[in-house]
Motif scaffolding. Sequence first.
Motif, PDB file in Angstrom:
ATOM      1  N   UNK A  72       0.819  -1.208   0.000  1.00 33.32           N
ATOM      2  CA  UNK A  72       0.000   0.000   0.000  1.00 33.32           C
ATOM      3  C   UNK A  72       0.857   1.263   0.000  1.00 33.32           C
ATOM      4  N   UNK A  73       0.310   2.362  -0.543  1.00 32.92           N
ATOM      5  CA  UNK A  73       1.069   3.608  -0.569  1.00 32.92           C
ATOM      6  C   UNK A  73       1.292   4.158   0.838  1.00 32.92           C
ATOM      7  N   UNK A  74       2.469   4.706   1.047  1.00 34.14           N
ATOM      8  CA  UNK A  74       2.816   5.269   2.345  1.00 34.14           C
ATOM      9  C   UNK A  74       3.554   6.590   2.129  1.00 34.14           C
ATOM     10  N   UNK A  75       3.747   7.308   3.216  1.00 35.89           N
ATOM     11  CA  UNK A  75       4.466   8.569   3.148  1.00 35.89           C
ATOM     12  C   UNK A  75       5.070   8.857   4.513  1.00 35.89           C
ATOM     13  N   UNK A  76       5.964   9.815   4.537  1.00 39.17           N
ATOM     14  CA  UNK A  76       6.582  10.215   5.805  1.00 39.17           C
ATOM     15  C   UNK A  76       5.864  11.440   6.347  1.00 39.17           C
ATOM     16  N   UNK A  77       5.580  11.390   7.643  1.00 41.73           N
ATOM     17  CA  UNK A  77       5.056  12.541   8.358  1.00 41.73           C
ATOM     18  C   UNK A  77       6.080  12.809   9.460  1.00 41.73           C
ATOM     19  N   UNK A  78       6.980  13.735   9.174  1.00 43.66           N
ATOM     20  CA  UNK A  78       8.121  13.921  10.068  1.00 43.66           C
ATOM     21  C   UNK A  78       9.043  12.722   9.925  1.00 43.66           C
ATOM     22  N   UNK A  79       9.312  12.041  11.029  1.00 43.56           N
ATOM     23  CA  UNK A  79      10.152  10.847  10.989  1.00 43.56           C
ATOM     24  C   UNK A  79       9.344   9.566  10.855  1.00 43.56           C
ATOM     25  N   UNK A  80       8.053   9.661  10.988  1.00 41.83           N
ATOM     26  CA  UNK A  80       7.204   8.462  10.984  1.00 41.83           C
ATOM     27  C   UNK A  80       6.726   8.098   9.581  1.00 41.83           C
ATOM     28  N   UNK A  81       6.686   6.812   9.327  1.00 42.47           N
ATOM     29  CA  UNK A  81       6.074   6.301   8.102  1.00 42.47           C
ATOM     30  C   UNK A  81       4.592   6.147   8.396  1.00 42.47           C
ATOM     31  N   UNK A  82       3.755   6.749   7.559  1.00 42.82           N
ATOM     32  CA  UNK A  82       2.318   6.755   7.803  1.00 42.82           C
ATOM     33  C   UNK A  82       1.567   6.171   6.603  1.00 42.82           C
ATOM     34  N   UNK A  83       0.393   5.649   6.897  1.00 38.50           N
ATOM     35  CA  UNK A  83      -0.501   5.082   5.889  1.00 38.50           C
ATOM     36  C   UNK A  83      -1.870   5.705   6.085  1.00 38.50           C
TER      37      UNK A  83
END
Length: 85
Positions: A39-50
Amino acid sequence: MDTSTTQPETAFLNLPSAAVYLGISPNTLYVWRHRRQGPPSFRMGRRVMYRVSALNEWVAQQEQADSRSNPAVNPLNCKPRRRTP
């Protein structure tokens, strides 16, 4: 006076929570991310988020791509093709 408060629905999940949501191990999700699969993910600050909606869409795509749950891609429903010399 209404004192009940409702929690807003979570729109984003971090990697461990997304793995629990999908029913897979966090390591599997980490490897998929590293290989640019899953699934697509992205970084929010240092965290990997979905995004939860993206997880749901990805699961639906996986269901449609699987011949066991989508008769349109079942190889047994296709006419046999002749071999070309």
